[in-house]
Design a protein around this motif. Sequence first.
Motif, PDB file in Angstrom:
ATOM      1  N   HIS A   1      36.071  41.776  19.352  1.00 16.57           N
ATOM      2  CA  HIS A   1      36.015  40.368  19.772  1.00 16.57           C
ATOM      3  C   HIS A   1      35.251  40.163  21.082  1.00 16.57           C
ATOM      4  N   PHE A   2      35.269  41.177  21.951  1.00 13.16           N
ATOM      5  CA  PHE A   2      34.620  41.025  23.267  1.00 13.16           C
ATOM      6  C   PHE A   2      33.799  42.268  23.585  1.00 13.16           C
ATOM      7  N   GLU A   3      32.656  42.025  24.190  1.00 16.91           N
ATOM      8  CA  GLU A   3      31.780  43.135  24.532  1.00 16.91           C
ATOM      9  C   GLU A   3      32.380  43.993  25.649  1.00 16.91           C
ATOM     10  N   SER A   4      33.136  43.353  26.525  1.00  9.87           N
ATOM     11  CA  SER A   4      33.640  44.036  27.713  1.00  9.87           C
ATOM     12  C   SER A   4      34.756  43.213  28.352  1.00  9.87           C
ATOM     13  N   LYS A   5      35.466  43.820  29.289  1.00 13.66           N
ATOM     14  CA  LYS A   5      36.490  43.105  30.069  1.00 13.66           C
ATOM     15  C   LYS A   5      35.824  41.949  30.830  1.00 13.66           C
ATOM     16  N   GLU A   6      34.628  42.239  31.310  1.00 12.16           N
ATOM     17  CA  GLU A   6      33.837  41.247  32.047  1.00 12.16           C
ATOM     18  C   GLU A   6      33.543  40.000  31.182  1.00 12.16           C
ATOM     19  N   ALA A   7      33.156  40.234  29.923  1.00 10.76           N
ATOM     20  CA  ALA A   7      32.862  39.106  29.018  1.00 10.76           C
ATOM     21  C   ALA A   7      34.123  38.276  28.784  1.00 10.76           C
ATOM     22  N   LEU A   8      35.259  38.967  28.638  1.00 16.03           N
ATOM     23  CA  LEU A   8      36.531  38.255  28.456  1.00 16.03           C
ATOM     24  C   LEU A   8      36.885  37.454  29.714  1.00 16.03           C
ATOM     25  N   ALA A   9      36.597  38.012  30.882  1.00 13.98           N
ATOM     26  CA  ALA A   9      36.896  37.315  32.138  1.00 13.98           C
ATOM     27  C   ALA A   9      36.148  35.978  32.196  1.00 13.98           C
ATOM     28  N   LEU A  10      34.929  35.957  31.671  1.00 17.54           N
ATOM     29  CA  LEU A  10      34.160  34.706  31.671  1.00 17.54           C
ATOM     30  C   LEU A  10      34.802  33.666  30.748  1.00 17.54           C
ATOM     31  N   VAL A  11      35.326  34.115  29.606  1.00 17.43           N
ATOM     32  CA  VAL A  11      36.023  33.201  28.688  1.00 17.43           C
ATOM     33  C   VAL A  11      37.287  32.666  29.355  1.00 17.43           C
ATOM     34  N   VAL A  12      37.989  33.536  30.061  1.00 12.71           N
ATOM     35  CA  VAL A  12      39.222  33.120  30.760  1.00 12.71           C
ATOM     36  C   VAL A  12      38.898  32.090  31.852  1.00 12.71           C
ATOM     37  N   MET A  13      37.810  32.325  32.584  1.00 18.43           N
ATOM     38  CA  MET A  13      37.416  31.357  33.624  1.00 18.43           C
ATOM     39  C   MET A  13      37.141  29.986  33.023  1.00 18.43           C
ATOM     40  N   ASP A  14      36.486  30.005  31.874  1.00 20.47           N
ATOM     41  CA  ASP A  14      36.163  28.762  31.187  1.00 20.47           C
ATOM     42  C   ASP A  14      37.435  28.018  30.790  1.00 20.47           C
ATOM     43  N   ARG A  15      38.378  28.762  30.245  1.00 21.52           N
ATOM     44  CA  ARG A  15      39.642  28.138  29.848  1.00 21.52           C
ATOM     45  C   ARG A  15      40.409  27.654  31.081  1.00 21.52           C
ATOM     46  N   TYR A  16      40.377  28.437  32.144  1.00 18.71           N
ATOM     47  CA  TYR A  16      41.047  28.037  33.386  1.00 18.71           C
ATOM     48  C   TYR A  16      40.489  26.703  33.886  1.00 18.71           C
ATOM     49  N   GLY A  17      39.181  26.540  33.759  1.00 16.87           N
ATOM     50  CA  GLY A  17      38.526  25.306  34.192  1.00 16.87           C
ATOM     51  C   GLY A  17      39.121  24.066  33.535  1.00 16.87           C
ATOM     52  N   GLN A  18      39.561  24.251  32.276  1.00 12.27           N
ATOM     53  CA  GLN A  18      40.138  23.107  31.543  1.00 12.27           C
ATOM     54  C   GLN A  18      41.510  22.714  32.070  1.00 12.27           C
ATOM     55  N   THR A  19      42.106  23.559  32.891  1.00  8.85           N
ATOM     56  CA  THR A  19      43.436  23.245  33.453  1.00  8.85           C
ATOM     57  C   THR A  19      43.337  22.764  34.901  1.00  8.85           C
ATOM     58  N   ARG A  20      42.127  22.565  35.411  1.00 12.14           N
ATOM     59  CA  ARG A  20      41.949  22.255  36.840  1.00 12.14           C
ATOM     60  C   ARG A  20      42.014  20.769  37.181  1.00 12.14           C
ATOM     61  N   HIS A  21      42.478  19.941  36.244  1.00  9.91           N
ATOM     62  CA  HIS A  21      42.695  18.516  36.517  1.00  9.91           C
ATOM     63  C   HIS A  21      41.413  17.793  36.936  1.00  9.91           C
ATOM     64  N   LEU A  22      40.255  18.274  36.469  1.00  6.29           N
ATOM     65  CA  LEU A  22      38.997  17.641  36.874  1.00  6.29           C
ATOM     66  C   LEU A  22      38.797  16.284  36.209  1.00  6.29           C
ATOM     67  N   ASP A  23      39.299  16.133  34.970  1.00  4.35           N
ATOM     68  CA  ASP A  23      39.110  14.859  34.264  1.00  4.35           C
ATOM     69  C   ASP A  23      39.819  13.717  34.997  1.00  4.35           C
ATOM     70  N   GLU A  24      41.023  14.035  35.529  1.00  5.84           N
ATOM     71  CA  GLU A  24      41.771  12.993  36.272  1.00  5.84           C
ATOM     72  C   GLU A  24      40.980  12.504  37.494  1.00  5.84           C
ATOM     73  N   LEU A  25      40.206  13.405  38.102  1.00  7.12           N
ATOM     74  CA  LEU A  25      39.383  13.025  39.250  1.00  7.12           C
ATOM     75  C   LEU A  25      38.419  11.917  38.889  1.00  7.12           C
ATOM     76  N   GLN A  26      37.953  11.959  37.635  1.00 12.72           N
ATOM     77  CA  GLN A  26      36.887  11.031  37.254  1.00 12.72           C
ATOM     78  C   GLN A  26      37.358   9.830  36.438  1.00 12.72           C
ATOM     79  N   THR A  27      38.684   9.722  36.252  1.00 17.22           N
ATOM     80  CA  THR A  27      39.211   8.575  35.510  1.00 17.22           C
ATOM     81  C   THR A  27      39.466   7.423  36.487  1.00 17.22           C
TER      82      THR A  27
END
Lengths: 185, 185
Positions: A40-66
């Motif tokens: 599923h993943f080329e490396s731990k590093e590649a998975l870390a990038l997917v995790v960062m992306d998912r983390y971004g979705q929990t950072r309440h950024l949409d509320e900032l712009q509503t």
Amino acid sequence: MREQIVDAAFEQFHKHGYNACGVKLITDSAKVPKGSFYNHFESKEALALVVMDRYGQTRHLDELQTPKTAPLARLRHHFEALAQDIVDLGYERGCVYGNFSTEAADHIPAIRAGVEAAFGHWANAIAATIREAQDDRSVTTTQSPETLARFLLNSWEGAIVGERAAKDGTSFAAFFTVVFEVVLR
Amino acid sequence: MREQIVDAAFEQFHKHGYNACGVKLITDSAKVPKGSFYNHFESKEALALVVMDRYGQTRHLDELQTPKTAPLARLRHHFEALAQDIVDLGYERGCVYGNFSTEAADHIPAIRAGVEAAFGHWANAIAATIREAQDDRSVTTTQSPETLARFLLNSWEGAIVGERAAKDGTSFAAFFTVVFEVVLR
């Protein structure tokens, strides 16, 4: 199975950091065979990038712009929501971006680039809200939205560093007092 | 031999962080046998506390308290000296305190206590200088020296987190602009 690995990695990276969290810890925690990881993943590093992306979705950024509330109230609410997440975890775990920046940016170019992009995206969202607040005159225009946004974002990351050591709320309190009574005045 | 180990540990902890730096890496780098480590230190954790102590001696705290120049100029000079150290390292390695707080405070009580004490000592030195600046009216008294000091220290730590990702000077520039043109006005 990919989803199970990402869920487990999110939890384990956040809890242990990048270096202390190996592929085996992730696959054990996901209850999948270690060998399946590389399907599923080329490396731990590649998975870390997917995790960062998912983390971004929990950072309440949409509320900032509503635009339901005034921009300055939205900024405060944004950081209050981030603070609450960390208080709920007993001031542990910190911010995935800050953790990866501290632990891995020097040594892994893809992670450095991922954190830089994530911080940039976040700073832009804060800057847009500050610009609105300057337009409605609730924040003075002596500094650019970009400079203030970068400062706020970094100061927030630093407040987290302070709380991980003291775990007593002092650093978060200083952040809210100085940011909302002095910086954004 | 103890001195060789501490010197090597300072370098290796700073470069790789706490978790990625094992006893073997330290003793190899110190060019001493791995077995000799435990003649001098009870654990990697005990050595980390010695390293933090030594790091504290390089944090330019004494200059903060030498009343040769005005207090506000001393504060600026303090952070400029810290910034120069990091620029000289190509924005790598960060702050030993911040690194240990992020990587190890959640899991190792002695390191958490060590970082908390180091941050407290540093915040007190900054607060004393801010108090002087408030006394000579170069800084307003709307916020307490303690709150401002804690905020400054954390914001500095966060600026480092930002620079480790971007490595372009933007976060340090934002720190100096907002701190000296807005916060300490």
